[in-house]
Design a protein around this motif. Sequence first.
Motif, PDB file in Angstrom:
ATOM      1  N   ASP A  78      -4.215 -15.163   1.188  1.00  0.00           N
ATOM      2  CA  ASP A  78      -4.969 -14.327   1.381  1.00  0.00           C
ATOM      3  C   ASP A  78      -4.390 -12.923   1.348  1.00  0.00           C
ATOM      4  N   LEU A  79      -3.072 -12.781   1.929  1.00  0.00           N
ATOM      5  CA  LEU A  79      -2.641 -11.484   1.951  1.00  0.00           C
ATOM      6  C   LEU A  79      -2.204 -11.074   0.345  1.00  0.00           C
ATOM      7  N   ALA A  80      -1.748 -11.915  -0.450  1.00  0.00           N
ATOM      8  CA  ALA A  80      -1.351 -11.696  -1.695  1.00  0.00           C
ATOM      9  C   ALA A  80      -2.604 -11.163  -2.498  1.00  0.00           C
ATOM     10  N   LEU A  81      -3.726 -11.965  -2.296  1.00  0.00           N
ATOM     11  CA  LEU A  81      -5.065 -11.781  -3.356  1.00  0.00           C
ATOM     12  C   LEU A  81      -5.526 -10.327  -2.655  1.00  0.00           C
ATOM     13  N   SER A  82      -5.316  -9.818  -1.404  1.00  0.00           N
ATOM     14  CA  SER A  82      -5.596  -8.596  -0.868  1.00  0.00           C
ATOM     15  C   SER A  82      -4.720  -7.485  -1.569  1.00  0.00           C
ATOM     16  N   ALA A  83      -3.826  -7.795  -1.807  1.00  0.00           N
ATOM     17  CA  ALA A  83      -2.716  -6.665  -2.386  1.00  0.00           C
ATOM     18  C   ALA A  83      -3.316  -6.590  -4.004  1.00  0.00           C
ATOM     19  N   VAL A  84      -3.611  -7.746  -4.587  1.00  0.00           N
ATOM     20  CA  VAL A  84      -4.031  -7.922  -6.155  1.00  0.00           C
ATOM     21  C   VAL A  84      -5.622  -6.769  -6.061  1.00  0.00           C
ATOM     22  N   LYS A  85      -6.303  -7.252  -5.230  1.00  0.00           N
ATOM     23  CA  LYS A  85      -7.467  -6.406  -5.191  1.00  0.00           C
ATOM     24  C   LYS A  85      -7.321  -4.947  -4.743  1.00  0.00           C
ATOM     25  N   GLN A  86      -6.017  -4.720  -4.191  1.00  0.00           N
ATOM     26  CA  GLN A  86      -5.833  -3.137  -3.994  1.00  0.00           C
ATOM     27  C   GLN A  86      -4.870  -2.459  -4.701  1.00  0.00           C
ATOM     28  N   GLY A  87      -4.789  -3.287  -6.216  1.00  0.00           N
ATOM     29  CA  GLY A  87      -3.925  -2.718  -7.321  1.00  0.00           C
ATOM     30  C   GLY A  87      -2.566  -3.354  -7.817  1.00  0.00           C
ATOM     31  N   ALA A  88      -2.285  -4.296  -6.956  1.00  0.00           N
ATOM     32  CA  ALA A  88      -0.965  -5.102  -7.476  1.00  0.00           C
ATOM     33  C   ALA A  88      -1.198  -5.937  -8.971  1.00  0.00           C
ATOM     34  N   GLN A  89      -0.273  -5.807  -9.622  1.00  0.00           N
ATOM     35  CA  GLN A  89      -0.473  -6.595 -10.712  1.00  0.00           C
ATOM     36  C   GLN A  89      -0.419  -8.156 -10.899  1.00  0.00           C
ATOM     37  N   ALA A 105       0.647  -1.245   0.002  1.00  0.00           N
ATOM     38  CA  ALA A 105       0.003   0.029   0.206  1.00  0.00           C
ATOM     39  C   ALA A 105       0.789   1.095  -0.002  1.00  0.00           C
ATOM     40  N   THR A 106       1.696   1.278   0.741  1.00  0.00           N
ATOM     41  CA  THR A 106       2.816   2.445   0.797  1.00  0.00           C
ATOM     42  C   THR A 106       3.567   2.581  -0.536  1.00  0.00           C
ATOM     43  N   PHE A 107       4.040   1.552  -0.921  1.00  0.00           N
ATOM     44  CA  PHE A 107       4.776   1.527  -2.262  1.00  0.00           C
ATOM     45  C   PHE A 107       3.829   2.097  -3.504  1.00  0.00           C
ATOM     46  N   HIS A 108       2.601   1.584  -3.524  1.00  0.00           N
ATOM     47  CA  HIS A 108       1.390   1.954  -4.414  1.00  0.00           C
ATOM     48  C   HIS A 108       1.102   3.205  -4.363  1.00  0.00           C
ATOM     49  N   ALA A 109       0.858   3.978  -3.361  1.00  0.00           N
ATOM     50  CA  ALA A 109       0.379   4.886  -2.985  1.00  0.00           C
ATOM     51  C   ALA A 109       1.280   5.985  -3.638  1.00  0.00           C
TER      52      ALA A 109
END
Length: 119
Positions: free
Chosen positions: A92-103, A71-75
């Motif tokens: 679950d953490l990885a999928l959460s990151a994808v939902k927040q914008g990770a490729q 989140a910090t890097f992406h912001a």
Amino acid sequence: MGEKLSILILEDNLDDFFLLKEALDGSEKTSSKIIHVARLEAALEKAKHDCVDVAILDLHVPDSHGIETFATFHARFPSIPAIVMTDISDLDLALSAVKQGAQDYIHKGDSSAVAIIRI
């Protein structure tokens, strides 16, 4: 071989870094310039000052833990595609990151250049 990618890798474990580097170096589809850092603060500085095509982010480093790392890097750098790297237990953490914008996400120890090349 295609265009040379500048890849920022945030990983504090040297064994995991070298496994990923080996996979990237072995790719026949692309060549890469790898920028390695072990702390989120260093990754933010490198992304600010260097041309970075893609970032691979371990979510658990000494100065940041969990989804906050992504989140910090992406912001700060929403235009840099980011791939999160996790242990199998952190799906679950990885999928959460994808939902927040990770490729995408890759599992540590099962790294291949495929996820990076897909971007």
